[in-house]
Design a protein around this motif. Structure first.
Motif, PDB file in Angstrom:
ATOM      1  N   MET A   1      -5.386   7.244 -11.477  1.00  7.46           N
ATOM      2  CA  MET A   1      -4.067   6.873 -11.879  1.00  7.46           C
ATOM      3  C   MET A   1      -4.161   5.941 -13.083  1.00  7.46           C
ATOM      4  O   MET A   1      -4.508   4.781 -12.959  1.00  7.46           O
ATOM      5  N   ALA A   2      -3.857   6.461 -14.235  1.00  7.07           N
ATOM      6  CA  ALA A   2      -4.011   5.704 -15.477  1.00  7.07           C
ATOM      7  C   ALA A   2      -3.137   4.463 -15.495  1.00  7.07           C
ATOM      8  O   ALA A   2      -3.550   3.417 -15.968  1.00  7.07           O
ATOM      9  N   GLY A   3      -1.923   4.533 -14.997  1.00  7.29           N
ATOM     10  CA  GLY A   3      -1.009   3.394 -15.026  1.00  7.29           C
ATOM     11  C   GLY A   3      -1.560   2.191 -14.301  1.00  7.29           C
ATOM     12  O   GLY A   3      -1.534   1.070 -14.807  1.00  7.29           O
ATOM     13  N   LEU A   4      -2.098   2.401 -13.107  1.00  8.08           N
ATOM     14  CA  LEU A   4      -2.648   1.293 -12.334  1.00  8.08           C
ATOM     15  C   LEU A   4      -3.937   0.773 -12.943  1.00  8.08           C
ATOM     16  O   LEU A   4      -4.182  -0.439 -12.932  1.00  8.08           O
ATOM     17  N   ASP A   5      -4.761   1.650 -13.481  1.00  8.34           N
ATOM     18  CA  ASP A   5      -6.007   1.219 -14.113  1.00  8.34           C
ATOM     19  C   ASP A   5      -5.729   0.351 -15.338  1.00  8.34           C
ATOM     20  O   ASP A   5      -6.376  -0.675 -15.542  1.00  8.34           O
ATOM     21  N   GLU A   6      -4.772   0.765 -16.144  1.00  9.03           N
ATOM     22  CA  GLU A   6      -4.411  -0.009 -17.331  1.00  9.03           C
ATOM     23  C   GLU A   6      -3.816  -1.355 -16.938  1.00  9.03           C
ATOM     24  O   GLU A   6      -4.087  -2.377 -17.560  1.00  9.03           O
ATOM     25  N   LEU A   7      -3.013  -1.356 -15.914  1.00  7.40           N
ATOM     26  CA  LEU A   7      -2.384  -2.590 -15.458  1.00  7.40           C
ATOM     27  C   LEU A   7      -3.428  -3.560 -14.904  1.00  7.40           C
ATOM     28  O   LEU A   7      -3.352  -4.766 -15.143  1.00  7.40           O
ATOM     29  N   ALA A   8      -4.416  -3.039 -14.204  1.00  2.21           N
ATOM     30  CA  ALA A   8      -5.458  -3.883 -13.615  1.00  2.21           C
ATOM     31  C   ALA A   8      -6.287  -4.603 -14.676  1.00  2.21           C
ATOM     32  O   ALA A   8      -6.871  -5.654 -14.402  1.00  2.21           O
ATOM     33  N   GLU A   9      -6.328  -4.078 -15.884  1.00  3.29           N
ATOM     34  CA  GLU A   9      -7.094  -4.689 -16.962  1.00  3.29           C
ATOM     35  C   GLU A   9      -6.380  -5.870 -17.617  1.00  3.29           C
ATOM     36  O   GLU A   9      -6.985  -6.625 -18.366  1.00  3.29           O
ATOM     37  N   GLN A  10      -5.108  -6.037 -17.322  1.00  3.51           N
ATOM     38  CA  GLN A  10      -4.313  -7.114 -17.934  1.00  3.51           C
ATOM     39  C   GLN A  10      -4.531  -8.428 -17.184  1.00  3.51           C
ATOM     40  O   GLN A  10      -4.974  -8.446 -16.044  1.00  3.51           O
ATOM     41  N   SER A  11      -4.159  -9.524 -17.836  1.00  3.71           N
ATOM     42  CA  SER A  11      -4.301 -10.837 -17.197  1.00  3.71           C
ATOM     43  C   SER A  11      -3.321 -10.962 -16.036  1.00  3.71           C
ATOM     44  O   SER A  11      -2.291 -10.282 -15.987  1.00  3.71           O
ATOM     45  N   ILE A  12      -3.631 -11.850 -15.113  1.00  2.00           N
ATOM     46  CA  ILE A  12      -2.775 -12.048 -13.950  1.00  2.00           C
ATOM     47  C   ILE A  12      -1.393 -12.543 -14.363  1.00  2.00           C
ATOM     48  O   ILE A  12      -0.385 -12.153 -13.786  1.00  2.00           O
ATOM     49  N   VAL A  13      -1.334 -13.387 -15.387  1.00  4.89           N
ATOM     50  CA  VAL A  13      -0.047 -13.903 -15.857  1.00  4.89           C
ATOM     51  C   VAL A  13       0.813 -12.754 -16.375  1.00  4.89           C
ATOM     52  O   VAL A  13       1.999 -12.656 -16.042  1.00  4.89           O
ATOM     53  N   LEU A  14       0.226 -11.877 -17.165  1.00  5.70           N
ATOM     54  CA  LEU A  14       0.975 -10.736 -17.690  1.00  5.70           C
ATOM     55  C   LEU A  14       1.423  -9.812 -16.561  1.00  5.70           C
ATOM     56  O   LEU A  14       2.549  -9.330 -16.561  1.00  5.70           O
ATOM     57  N   ARG A  15       0.562  -9.593 -15.579  1.00  5.35           N
ATOM     58  CA  ARG A  15       0.932  -8.729 -14.451  1.00  5.35           C
ATOM     59  C   ARG A  15       2.095  -9.319 -13.658  1.00  5.35           C
ATOM     60  O   ARG A  15       3.000  -8.592 -13.244  1.00  5.35           O
ATOM     61  N   ILE A  16       2.090 -10.618 -13.472  1.00  4.06           N
ATOM     62  CA  ILE A  16       3.198 -11.270 -12.756  1.00  4.06           C
ATOM     63  C   ILE A  16       4.487 -11.142 -13.556  1.00  4.06           C
ATOM     64  O   ILE A  16       5.545 -10.806 -13.008  1.00  4.06           O
ATOM     65  N   LEU A  17       4.404 -11.400 -14.858  1.00  9.75           N
ATOM     66  CA  LEU A  17       5.599 -11.284 -15.705  1.00  9.75           C
ATOM     67  C   LEU A  17       6.129  -9.855 -15.734  1.00  9.75           C
ATOM     68  O   LEU A  17       7.346  -9.634 -15.682  1.00  9.75           O
ATOM     69  N   LEU A  18       5.241  -8.890 -15.807  1.00  6.87           N
ATOM     70  CA  LEU A  18       5.659  -7.480 -15.798  1.00  6.87           C
ATOM     71  C   LEU A  18       6.318  -7.100 -14.474  1.00  6.87           C
ATOM     72  O   LEU A  18       7.328  -6.391 -14.453  1.00  6.87           O
TER      73      LEU A  18
END
Length: 91
Positions: A1-18
């Motif tokens: 799943m490309a969406g989850l893989d790409e998201l996992a590479e982001q910082s925790i702060v960005l993931r929380i904001l998203l």
């Protein structure tokens, strides 16, 4: 799943904001607006709730797959069902 893989590479702060942005945006666009707008047009809360749920599902399946989409759509559907039933039965 490309969406989850790409998201996992982001910082925790960005993931929380998203997640916060997605949650607020999705509540307004896929639940609050269509539900209340269609209730105003048709007098039926369930019409807008169902429309929002269908559009939400259609837009999420291509990027996230059926597994994730169903896992998100089922609880949302139950919440909307409760909201719709509660709204339809109140005077």
């Amino acid at each position: 799943m490309a969406g989850l893989d790409e998201l996992a590479e982001q910082s925790i702060v960005l993931r929380i904001l998203l997640a916060l942005r997605a949650g607020v945006t999705e509540e307004i666009l896929y639940r609050a607006y269509p539900t209340e707008r269609m209730k105003g047009l048709t007098g039926k809360t369930w019409v807008g709730a169902l429309m929002g749920l269908v559009v939400f599902t259609i837009l999420h399946v291509p990027g996230w797959g059926w597994g994730h989409s169903i896992g998100v759509v089922l609880p949302i559907g139950l919440i909307l069902l409760g909201y719709t039933c509660g709204n339809e039965t109140l005077p």
